[in-house]
Every structure is written in structure tokens, then in C-alpha cells.
Enzyme design. Structure first.
Site, PDB file in Angstrom:
ATOM      1  CB  SER A 120      54.819  32.607  99.537  1.00 28.75           C
ATOM      2  OG  SER A 120      55.510  33.323 100.212  1.00 28.75           O
ATOM      3  CB  SER A 121      59.100  30.635 102.025  1.00 32.99           C
ATOM      4  OG  SER A 121      59.576  32.138 101.634  1.00 32.99           O
ATOM      5  CB  CYS A 122      55.591  34.753 103.931  1.00 33.39           C
ATOM      6  SG  CYS A 122      53.784  34.581 102.829  1.00 33.39           S
ATOM      7  CE1 TYR A 149      50.565  36.541  98.576  1.00 33.53           C
ATOM      8  CE2 TYR A 149      52.413  35.423  99.849  1.00 33.53           C
ATOM      9  CZ  TYR A 149      51.527  35.792  98.793  1.00 33.53           C
ATOM     10  OH  TYR A 149      52.208  35.096  97.731  1.00 33.53           O
ATOM     11  CE  LYS A 153      49.638  32.816  97.499  1.00 35.01           C
ATOM     12  NZ  LYS A 153      49.290  32.354  96.338  1.00 35.01           N
ATOM     13  CG  HIS A 192      61.027  40.483  96.795  1.00 30.74           C
ATOM     14  ND1 HIS A 192      60.226  40.129  96.090  1.00 30.74           N
ATOM     15  CD2 HIS A 192      60.035  40.664  98.051  1.00 30.74           C
ATOM     16  CE1 HIS A 192      58.927  40.090  96.318  1.00 30.74           C
ATOM     17  NE2 HIS A 192      59.066  40.151  97.746  1.00 30.74           N
TER      18      HIS A 192
END
Length: 323
Positions: A120-122, A149, A153, A192
Site C-alpha cells: 500500500s502507498s501508506c 499497518y 507492509k 475511504h
């Protein structure tokens, strides 16, 4: 180190190859299954959570020993918004680490030919340069609201790299931008921005409301990718990429929240007013991933945001509203 960037894989040519898609019921996994089936790759191994708990190491090991898939696409994860991450940080770090570690390690030990891990981009620092390149990883502190999270990742990316370095095993990682499409979460509290807007405009249309109020000024820039485009990129990466570095997967196109709201309003057919509550916060001013490395390998997204929203709204009406 880490093998070639290009690989003449037989992923697409061997139609009978056994492929395990972990997380096949989610937004991402369901799109990957649709894409593989459309390409004639139908020897898919799919297990729901009740059939196989990926957090249980012995169960995962037994599954791999029995099924022996040739390819694995790891789209299973525990996901949630800011509130969920703040309330259940232990779940977000532990469950995701367990899923990843069990699936990646069992895949390697039971002879899987290639694995793709989706993140994920996070994973990127809160103050990463924009657009965010892959090498921004681990250059600064994470966004505190979802660091549990994100840490999991990042560990998944590093685990794939470590197995490639130590065992020369073909494990790759892709980091998608904000996704939307069929099977998205339209829950009123914890969805979202895009599905939340879609639900609100739909409910306003049904109730013949005069206006919909949206928080902020509408000025922040965001990037969205239809989940079917991600599925297309997943197939491309499985077929063409065997590098050490994780790759960003984005549309490369930015849209303001205001433009997004107008497009969603149009897709839904809400004819009332769109009102901005500028007393409310805007969030991060810009979040765009630099996907030039993937685009440089020859992949391109195909679904425009306008067309993707129409498609998603059709799915929402048929599958969420009618339930």
C-alpha cells in the site's frame, strides 16, 4: 544481486499452472481472480478465511504441502481506516505480519515458482517528496495514524527481498495507490473518500435532498486507480518483472477532491448542490505515487476515472443498494 529486471516468464503461457490468490474475496483479490479467469488461467486455488486461516502457521503449511501451487499472489491483509488503526493497533501489526510471514515462507519451502506481495502507498514517510518514488521508503517517519499497518507492509517488502538475496527466489512486491471499484467498502463510517462520496450522493439522490455537504475546501490532490487496472498490472508484473525493488502501481493522474466530488455527483446523477464546509480539515495537500518505473517497463492503466466511476456506481446499485 536480485536477478534480472526482465524475465521471460511462462506465467501467461501455461494456462494449467496452479495459482493461489490469497484474499480472493476482497476488493483487490476479486479483481485479480476476474482478470486471471478472463485470460484463461482457470486453475485457481481459492480459500475463504473460514476454510484457511492464514494467521495459523501449521494450517498454511499443510495447505501448501497439499496443494503445491506454482504461483502465489498475496492480496490478503487486515485493512481499515484511521479509526480502526487507532483502536486496534495490535491487530493491524500482528495479523498482517502473521499472514505475510506464513504465506511467503511456506511458498518458498513448498516450491512456489514466483510470488507477488501487494502492499500500500501508506508505507512511505509522511513527508515524502511528491510524486513519491520507490526510494523514498524508510527515509523518514511514517504517518502515525497507520504506522502499525505500514510497518507490517514494509516488513513484507523486506522479506521478499531477503528471500531473493539469500535463496535467489523470485519474490516481488507491488505498491498500489488509492484503489476503487467493484467490491469496495461502502460502509457509512469506515469507508475511504471515493466510496463514501458515492454512497452520500446516492442517498441524497434517493431522498431528493437539496444539497450534499463535503468537508474541507476540495483542494487536496489525490490519485486513484481502478482495481481492474491494478489486476492488469499484477498480471504484467507476474509475467514481466523479477527485480529486487518493489514497484509503485498508480495511474499517474491527479485529481482534486473537488473534481472527484463533481465526477462522483455526475456518475450518480445527483442534481442538487455540492456545498463545501471549509471549517473542516483538508488532510494532506498532495499524495501521488511516482509509477514511472512500471510505466517504463511498458504497462499503462486503461480505465479513465470518469468511466471507472460509472462502472463502480453500477456495481454499487446492483450489489449494495439492492441487498
Amino acid at each position: 544481486m536480485g536477478g534480472p529486471t526482465h524475465d521471460s516468464s511462462d506465467f501467461l503461457t501455461d494456462k494449467s499452472a496452479k495459482i493461489f490468490v490469497a484474499g480472493h474475496r476482497g476488493l483487490v483479490g476479486s479483481a485479480i481472480v476476474r482478470k486471471l479467469q478472463s485470460l484463461g488461467l482457470t486453475n485457481l486455488v481459492l480459500r475463504s478465511h473460514s476454510e484457511l486461516d492464514l494467521t495459523r502457521q501449521s494450517d498454511v503449511d499443510s495447505f501448501f504441502a497439499a496443494e503445491k501451487p506454482q504461483y502465489v499472489i498475496l492480496a490478503a491483509a487486515k485493512v481499515g481506516g484511521i479509526h480502526a488503526n487507532n483502536t486496534y493497533p495490535a491487530d493491524f501489526i500482528a495479523i498482517n505480519l502473521q499472514i505475510q510471514t506464513n504465506v511467503i515462507d511456506s511458498s518458498f519451502r513448498h516450491g512456489v515458482k514466483k510470488l507477488l506481495f501487494l502492499g500500500s502507498s501508506c508505507i512511505y514517510p509522511k513527508l515524502a517528496p511528491q510524486p513519491i518514488p520507490e526510494n523514498a521508503l524508510l527515509t523518514g517517519p511514517l504517518e502515525p495514524t497507520n504506522e502499525w499497518y505500514a510497518i507490517a507492509k514494509i516488513s513484507g517488502i523486506k522479506m521478499c527481498q531477503a528471500y531473493r538475496i539469500q535463496y535467489n527466489w523470485d519474490a516481488i512486491s507491488g505498491m498500489p495507490t488509492n484503489l476503487y471499484g467493484p467490491n469496495d467498502n461502502f460502509h457509512p463510517e469506515n469507508s475511504h473518500v471515493l466510496p463514501a462520496l458515492m454512497r452520500r450522493f446516492h442517498e441524497a439522490k434517493v431522498n431528493k435532498a437539496k444539497e450534499v455537504v463535503v468537508w474541507g475546501t476540495g483542494s487536496p490532490l489525490r490519485e486513484f486507480l481502478h482495481v481492474d487496472d491494478l489486476a492488469d498490472a499484477v498480471v504484467f508484473l507476474m509475467d514481466k518483472y523479477s527485480g529486487l525493488e518493489h514497484l509503485n502501481v498508480g495511474s499517474g493522474k491527479e485529481v482534486t477532491i473537488k473534481e472527484l466530488a463533481e465526477l462522483v455527483k455526475e456518475a450518480v446523477g445527483f442534481e442538487g448542490e455540492l456545498v463545501w464546509d471549509t471549517s473542516k480539515p483538508d488532510g494532506t495537500p498532495r499524495k501521488l505515487m511516482d509509477s514511472s518505473k512500471l510505466l517504463g517497463l511498458g504497462w499503462m492503466p486503461k480505465i479513465s476515472l470518469k468511466d471507472g466511476l460509472v462502472d463502480t456506481y453500477k456495481w454499487y446499485v446492483e450489489n449494495v443498494v439492492k441487498q
